[in-house]
Design a protein around this motif. Structure first.
Motif, PDB file in Angstrom:
ATOM      1  N   ARG A  63    -109.044 -56.562 -20.098  1.00  0.00           N
ATOM      2  CA  ARG A  63    -108.260 -57.645 -20.399  1.00  0.00           C
ATOM      3  C   ARG A  63    -106.820 -57.144 -20.744  1.00  0.00           C
ATOM      4  O   ARG A  63    -106.500 -56.052 -21.091  1.00  0.00           O
ATOM      5  CB  ARG A  63    -108.552 -58.639 -21.246  1.00  0.00           C
ATOM      6  CG  ARG A  63    -108.863 -58.061 -22.682  1.00  0.00           C
ATOM      7  CD  ARG A  63    -109.211 -58.962 -23.889  1.00  0.00           C
ATOM      8  NE  ARG A  63    -109.742 -58.359 -25.001  1.00  0.00           N
ATOM      9  CZ  ARG A  63    -109.522 -58.969 -26.295  1.00  0.00           C
ATOM     10  NH1 ARG A  63    -109.189 -60.187 -26.096  1.00  0.00           N
ATOM     11  NH2 ARG A  63    -110.053 -58.501 -27.264  1.00  0.00           N
ATOM     12  N   LEU A  65    -102.948 -58.171 -22.506  1.00  0.00           N
ATOM     13  CA  LEU A  65    -102.262 -58.914 -23.372  1.00  0.00           C
ATOM     14  C   LEU A  65    -100.918 -58.389 -23.319  1.00  0.00           C
ATOM     15  O   LEU A  65    -100.508 -57.446 -22.989  1.00  0.00           O
ATOM     16  CB  LEU A  65    -102.755 -58.878 -24.697  1.00  0.00           C
ATOM     17  CG  LEU A  65    -104.435 -59.109 -24.659  1.00  0.00           C
ATOM     18  CD1 LEU A  65    -105.130 -57.928 -24.658  1.00  0.00           C
ATOM     19  CD2 LEU A  65    -104.725 -59.999 -26.417  1.00  0.00           C
ATOM     20  N   ARG A  67     -97.110 -58.710 -25.596  1.00  0.00           N
ATOM     21  CA  ARG A  67     -96.396 -59.150 -26.875  1.00  0.00           C
ATOM     22  C   ARG A  67     -94.870 -58.913 -26.585  1.00  0.00           C
ATOM     23  O   ARG A  67     -94.476 -58.499 -25.612  1.00  0.00           O
ATOM     24  CB  ARG A  67     -96.582 -57.938 -27.954  1.00  0.00           C
ATOM     25  CG  ARG A  67     -97.990 -58.087 -28.794  1.00  0.00           C
ATOM     26  CD  ARG A  67     -98.176 -56.906 -29.678  1.00  0.00           C
ATOM     27  NE  ARG A  67     -99.144 -57.677 -30.871  1.00  0.00           N
ATOM     28  CZ  ARG A  67     -99.868 -56.644 -31.348  1.00  0.00           C
ATOM     29  NH1 ARG A  67     -99.635 -55.272 -31.248  1.00  0.00           N
ATOM     30  NH2 ARG A  67    -100.528 -57.005 -32.343  1.00  0.00           N
ATOM     31  N   PHE A  75     -98.420 -62.163 -29.930  1.00  0.00           N
ATOM     32  CA  PHE A  75     -99.009 -62.341 -28.687  1.00  0.00           C
ATOM     33  C   PHE A  75     -98.267 -63.413 -27.694  1.00  0.00           C
ATOM     34  O   PHE A  75     -98.389 -64.396 -28.352  1.00  0.00           O
ATOM     35  CB  PHE A  75    -100.492 -62.095 -28.550  1.00  0.00           C
ATOM     36  CG  PHE A  75    -100.988 -60.791 -28.934  1.00  0.00           C
ATOM     37  CD1 PHE A  75    -101.195 -59.797 -28.201  1.00  0.00           C
ATOM     38  CD2 PHE A  75    -101.701 -60.504 -30.237  1.00  0.00           C
ATOM     39  CE1 PHE A  75    -101.665 -58.659 -28.650  1.00  0.00           C
ATOM     40  CE2 PHE A  75    -102.021 -59.464 -30.812  1.00  0.00           C
ATOM     41  CZ  PHE A  75    -102.165 -58.493 -29.793  1.00  0.00           C
ATOM     42  N   TYR A  77     -99.327 -63.560 -24.451  1.00  0.00           N
ATOM     43  CA  TYR A  77    -100.355 -64.199 -23.281  1.00  0.00           C
ATOM     44  C   TYR A  77    -101.701 -63.152 -23.603  1.00  0.00           C
ATOM     45  O   TYR A  77    -101.438 -61.801 -23.952  1.00  0.00           O
ATOM     46  CB  TYR A  77     -99.719 -63.444 -22.032  1.00  0.00           C
ATOM     47  CG  TYR A  77    -100.567 -63.909 -20.806  1.00  0.00           C
ATOM     48  CD1 TYR A  77    -100.491 -65.160 -20.275  1.00  0.00           C
ATOM     49  CD2 TYR A  77    -101.366 -63.208 -20.193  1.00  0.00           C
ATOM     50  CE1 TYR A  77    -101.321 -65.803 -18.987  1.00  0.00           C
ATOM     51  CE2 TYR A  77    -102.178 -63.335 -19.060  1.00  0.00           C
ATOM     52  CZ  TYR A  77    -102.073 -64.547 -18.691  1.00  0.00           C
ATOM     53  OH  TYR A  77    -102.821 -64.944 -17.555  1.00  0.00           O
ATOM     54  N   ASN A  78    -102.776 -63.772 -23.188  1.00  0.00           N
ATOM     55  CA  ASN A  78    -104.030 -63.207 -23.128  1.00  0.00           C
ATOM     56  C   ASN A  78    -104.882 -63.471 -21.966  1.00  0.00           C
ATOM     57  O   ASN A  78    -105.059 -64.700 -21.659  1.00  0.00           O
ATOM     58  CB  ASN A  78    -104.893 -63.567 -24.401  1.00  0.00           C
ATOM     59  CG  ASN A  78    -106.343 -62.921 -24.595  1.00  0.00           C
ATOM     60  OD1 ASN A  78    -106.652 -62.428 -23.694  1.00  0.00           O
ATOM     61  ND2 ASN A  78    -106.693 -62.525 -26.001  1.00  0.00           N
TER      62      ASN A  78
END
Length: 212
Positions: A63, A65, A67, A75, A77-78
């Protein structure tokens, strides 16, 4: 003499071993452009790529992510939960799919507050366990104001056209106005000529009338 040569050879082998080991340890990382610039109101893409030395687990659960602001910032987006920071609602798109080692984070409708640092972070499962690493330097995003073109308002354009029309017709006489002025001139001239005649006739009539 022989033992001196053996010591030198062993030292060379130790240095070579440390170098190879160092290379294995540091063979993972994330690449991002150091700086990018975008125009307010437009969009921009932050490309990224990453590498690692470990073999992936059967279920890698890879995945991405992101920052912002600083290395330990919030954060924004994930890729797993599809989480998007409130500030970037409906403005972030990650062009990346599982097992790929490169992609692009796209930011739409850039705002002045988007001017800051951005850091990509990778999570994945390997045969040696879960590994997590993040870009250290990140990408500095600069936002420049949009260039606005000055346009005349409809009222200004209409006024300009009207003025131009008056300027173009200046010195030209309206036929109806010319006819009216000619008619008034004839009437006035006739009145000037006829009035003395009538006055004279009245005077002569008054003189010739019989006395009472």
């Amino acid at each position: 003499m022989t033992w001196i040569l053996l010591l030198l050879l062993s030292g060379a082998c130790l240095q070579a071993g440390n170098s190879a080991g160092s290379k294995r340890v540091n063979s993972f990382g994330i690449n991002q452009p150091a700086r990018l610039s975008g125009v307010q109101g437009s969009s921009i893409e932050i490309p990224f790529s990453f590498s690692f030395p470990w073999g992936l687990a059967e279920d890698s659960q890879m995945r991405i992510l992101w920052r912002w602001k600083h290395f330990h910032g919030e954060f924004i987006y994930n890729s797993t939960s599809l989480f998007i920071h409130e500030h970037f609602k409906n403005r972030l798109i990650l062009n990346w799919t599982q097992t790929q080692t490169s992609g692009v984070l796209r930011i739409l409708n850039l705002k002045k507050k988007d001017q800051t640092m951005y850091f990509c972070r990778v999570h994945l499962n390997t045969k040696e366990g879960t590994k997590i690493w993040q870009s250290i330097d990140g990408t500095q995003l600069a936002i420049t104001p949009a260039i606005r073109t000055t346009m005349q308002s409809p009222s200004m354009v209409t006024s300009a056209v009207t003025t131009a029309g008056l300027d173009n017709t200046e010195g030209q006489r309206n036929p109806s106005l010319v006819n009216l002025r000619a008619t008034v001139g004839v009437v006035v001239a006739t009145a000037v000529l006829i009035t003395p005649v009538y006055v004279l006739m009245i005077f002569l009539w008054w003189k010739q009338r019989p006395a009472d």
